[in-house]
Design an enzyme around this catalytic site. Sequence first.
Site, PDB file in Angstrom:
ATOM      1  CD  GLU A   1      35.497  24.811  52.858  1.00  0.00           C
ATOM      2  OE1 GLU A   1      36.336  25.180  54.096  1.00  0.00           O
ATOM      3  OE2 GLU A   1      34.992  23.806  52.949  1.00  0.00           O
TER       4      GLU A   1
ATOM      5  CD  GLU B   1      35.987  22.919  58.439  1.00  0.00           C
ATOM      6  OE1 GLU B   1      35.317  22.709  59.591  1.00  0.00           O
ATOM      7  OE2 GLU B   1      36.142  22.426  57.607  1.00  0.00           O
TER       8      GLU B   1
END
Length: 310
Positions: A190, A285
């Site tokens: 990420e 998210e």
Amino acid sequence: MKRRNFLQQLSLTGASILTASAAGAAATASFQQPMPAADKPFNLNYATHDGMFKNSAGADFIDQIKFAYDHGFRSIEDNGMMARTPELQKKIGDTLQKLGMNMGVFVVTSDNWHWKTSLTTGKQEWIDKMMNDCKIAVEVAKRCGAKWMTVVPGNYERSLSFEYQTANVIAALRKASAILEPHGLVMVLEMLSDNPDLFLRHSDQAYMICKAVNSPACKMLFDMYHMQRNEGDIINNIDKSWEEIGYLQIGDNPGRKEPGTGEMNYRNIFKHLHEKGYKGILGMEHGNAQKGQEGEVALIKAYRDADSFL
């Protein structure tokens, strides 16, 4: 923390509540306005997380999962899965299997070391932590039915050049891949925007690292909220790094809330992903722009709106 279009839900009848899970229905009964009756699955596979529907389904994550299913969502993700008891991990996995839902990412870390200067250093202590966490993650993934797990290489090591740090990260991820690959698991790297000390921040950087690791167990997590902040040009950058993207996450900017609350045109982004044939998970998210059950109603409608690209 904004939310919109809740008033458009007022015309829905109370009968729609009966299509929700028992826990969701009980919670909704005390609320003056009904949740939208949206049992049809979405065009894309969006993943909710713990707490997103707590006002409608209650505090229990299992009840929230059932509620999400009743409203068309077909996946969840859970950053803190590794911290849950093995019994709860398995219960979550069993629930997903019974519903025909998918498990998205959880974070591979036992003590949040990924927020420290770690894999970039090349030091054995951090490599050992990574290897140990990957071994634990294999067992967690078996219990909850996961395939993907989030990995962050840590902060920038200012005593080393960028190139040496990159080489250290690649070496560590190759060792991690050797643990995960035999089990068909995938760590997704990420790129974050939280602070400038983070080493991994851009899609071309992560793309290059994945190419160098050269394993199906190492791919990119393209979080569109973070990438909007760091580099923009979301659709083009997705296309450029497409063959190394293993997972995507959602969040509008500014605010990191649901689609339609910021500057990003998620309907066009979702349409583009659909046309590319993306069958994977898109993790939600982000937070809810409005508090309470009104915010949860608005969140579901926001996804229905953004998902109506066909």
